[in-house]
Design a protein around this motif. Structure first.
Motif, short mmCIF file in Angstrom:
data_model
loop_
_atom_site.label_atom_id
_atom_site.label_comp_id
_atom_site.label_asym_id
_atom_site.label_seq_id
_atom_site.Cartn_x
_atom_site.Cartn_y
_atom_site.Cartn_z
N SER A 73 113.62 -12.40 100.51
CA SER A 73 113.89 -12.70 99.10
C SER A 73 114.46 -11.50 98.34
O SER A 73 115.11 -11.67 97.31
CB SER A 73 112.61 -13.18 98.40
OG SER A 73 111.62 -12.17 98.43
N THR A 135 121.38 -14.84 82.89
CA THR A 135 122.28 -15.93 83.30
C THR A 135 122.92 -15.61 84.65
O THR A 135 122.99 -16.47 85.54
CB THR A 135 123.38 -16.14 82.24
OG1 THR A 135 122.77 -16.52 81.00
CG2 THR A 135 124.34 -17.23 82.68
N LYS A 138 120.29 -15.89 87.51
CA LYS A 138 119.93 -17.29 87.82
C LYS A 138 121.04 -17.97 88.60
O LYS A 138 120.77 -18.76 89.51
CB LYS A 138 119.63 -18.04 86.52
CG LYS A 138 118.30 -17.69 85.89
CD LYS A 138 118.03 -18.53 84.65
CE LYS A 138 116.65 -18.28 84.10
NZ LYS A 138 116.37 -19.09 82.89
N GLN A 139 122.28 -17.69 88.25
CA GLN A 139 123.39 -18.27 89.00
C GLN A 139 123.44 -17.69 90.42
O GLN A 139 123.70 -18.41 91.39
CB GLN A 139 124.72 -17.98 88.27
CG GLN A 139 124.86 -18.71 86.95
CD GLN A 139 126.09 -18.27 86.18
OE1 GLN A 139 126.70 -17.24 86.47
NE2 GLN A 139 126.48 -19.06 85.19
N TYR A 140 123.14 -16.41 90.54
CA TYR A 140 123.22 -15.73 91.84
C TYR A 140 122.19 -16.27 92.82
O TYR A 140 122.51 -16.50 93.99
CB TYR A 140 123.02 -14.23 91.63
CG TYR A 140 122.95 -13.45 92.92
CD1 TYR A 140 124.11 -13.03 93.56
CD2 TYR A 140 121.73 -13.14 93.50
CE1 TYR A 140 124.05 -12.32 94.74
CE2 TYR A 140 121.66 -12.42 94.67
CZ TYR A 140 122.82 -12.02 95.29
OH TYR A 140 122.75 -11.32 96.47
N VAL A 141 120.95 -16.45 92.38
CA VAL A 141 119.90 -16.86 93.31
C VAL A 141 120.10 -18.28 93.81
O VAL A 141 119.46 -18.69 94.79
CB VAL A 141 118.50 -16.74 92.65
CG1 VAL A 141 118.20 -15.30 92.31
CG2 VAL A 141 118.38 -17.63 91.41
N GLN A 142 120.98 -19.04 93.17
CA GLN A 142 121.26 -20.39 93.63
C GLN A 142 122.28 -20.41 94.77
O GLN A 142 122.48 -21.44 95.41
CB GLN A 142 121.78 -21.25 92.47
CG GLN A 142 120.73 -21.47 91.39
CD GLN A 142 121.29 -22.23 90.20
OE1 GLN A 142 122.47 -22.59 90.16
NE2 GLN A 142 120.45 -22.49 89.21
N VAL A 143 122.91 -19.26 95.04
CA VAL A 143 123.90 -19.17 96.11
C VAL A 143 123.19 -18.75 97.39
O VAL A 143 122.57 -17.68 97.45
CB VAL A 143 125.00 -18.14 95.77
CG1 VAL A 143 126.02 -18.06 96.90
CG2 VAL A 143 125.67 -18.51 94.45
N PRO A 144 123.22 -19.57 98.43
CA PRO A 144 122.49 -19.25 99.66
C PRO A 144 123.10 -18.09 100.44
O PRO A 144 124.31 -17.84 100.37
CB PRO A 144 122.57 -20.56 100.47
CG PRO A 144 123.83 -21.23 99.98
CD PRO A 144 123.94 -20.87 98.53
N THR A 146 123.13 -14.86 100.22
CA THR A 146 123.76 -13.71 99.58
C THR A 146 122.70 -12.63 99.38
O THR A 146 121.58 -12.91 98.99
CB THR A 146 124.37 -14.10 98.22
OG1 THR A 146 123.39 -14.79 97.43
CG2 THR A 146 125.57 -15.00 98.40
#
Length: 263
Positions: A73, A135, A138-144, A146
């Motif tokens: 994580s 913002t 939050k957008q970054y953690v939704q990208v698998p 990475t």
């Protein structure tokens, strides 16, 4: 190989600058810091062990994750060539709390002031900076799949990194100054209360004492920040008791007065 040996090998392989690798003491300290981030004892660490690049710090973290020494994580966050290893879930939770409840005391230390003052924690650009970073995260953690987030362009060029790092590192206080009026501060010859929180990491046969937190507050404003510091300490102790890897949490305070303070 022992965990301590694996941590040290990763540091020597990935964080080499020129022909110099990290001394064992710094390697152990870095390992304990990363473990603290992984365990949720601190939201992030700002890498300053040597002049290794953000990419090198990323490779170090990937090496630890490949050896199952820390969880998948954790990510590397690069902000204007500064490298941080962060616990994104904890960072996001902390920043959301900042926007809702303002739990962090902000000191204005602009060089035009005679002495530091406490200011509204989320006025003007500060709120915008926190909202923008939240913002993006939050957008970054939704990208698998990475492992690295770099903010070196327009997103961060106007951010006050001194203030931002206080938020990211989980401090109960942080410094702010108006960058449009200069980057100097009014802390020279101002008595500062330095607060440190340290723990012990027992890695197999090795015992290493590590400083998890180190920050300062103007001594003249200590009384105004007592409740903030107490809440922070109670929350730290609560998180500390939820893990068994690090032990002997100790809080230490001292007063220093310096001819110049670099933020």
């Amino acid at each position: 190989m022992s965990n301590r040996t694996l941590f040290d090998a990763a540091a020597r392989k990935c964080l080499l600058v020129g022909r110099k690798s990290l001394p064992v003491t710094l390697s152990m300290d870095l390992a304990a810091q990363v473990l603290a981030v992984d365990l949720g004892l601190k939201p992030a660490l700002l890498y300053d062990s040597n002049c290794a690049s953000v990419e090198q710090v990323q490779q170090y973290l990937i090496s630890l994750q490949s050896a199952h020494l820390v969880s998948e994580s954790l990510i590397t966050l690069g902000i204007n060539d500064n490298a941080l290893i962060v616990n994104p879930a904890m960072i996001i939770t902390n920043l959301e709390r900042v926007l809702l409840a303002s739990p962090v005391t902000v000191f204005n230390v602009c060089h035009l002031l005679e002495k530091p003052i406490i200011v509204a924690p989320l006025s003007g650009d500060l709120r915008g900076m926190i909202q923008d970073l939240l913002t993006i995260l939050k957008q970054y953690v939704q990208v698998p799949n990475t492992k690295k987030l770099s903010l070196d362009g327009d997103e961060s060029k106007n951010w006050n990194l001194c203030t931002l790092f206080g938020y990211l590192l989980g401090y109960p206080v942080t410094y702010w100054f108006d960058q449009n009026k200069g980057f100097e501060n009014c802390l020279a010859m101002t008595p500062l209360m330095v607060i440190k929180a340290s723990v012990t990491w027992k890695a197999e046969t090795d015992v290493h004492r590590c400083c998890l937190y180190s920050f300062s507050i103007p001594a003249l404003l200590h009384q105004e920040t007592v409740s903030t510091l107490e809440n922070w300490h109670l929350q730290l102790k609560d998180r500390f008791h939820q893990q068994t890897v690090l032990c002997d949490l100790i809080l230490h305070q001292s007063i220093v007065t310096l001819p110049a303070v670099c933020l």
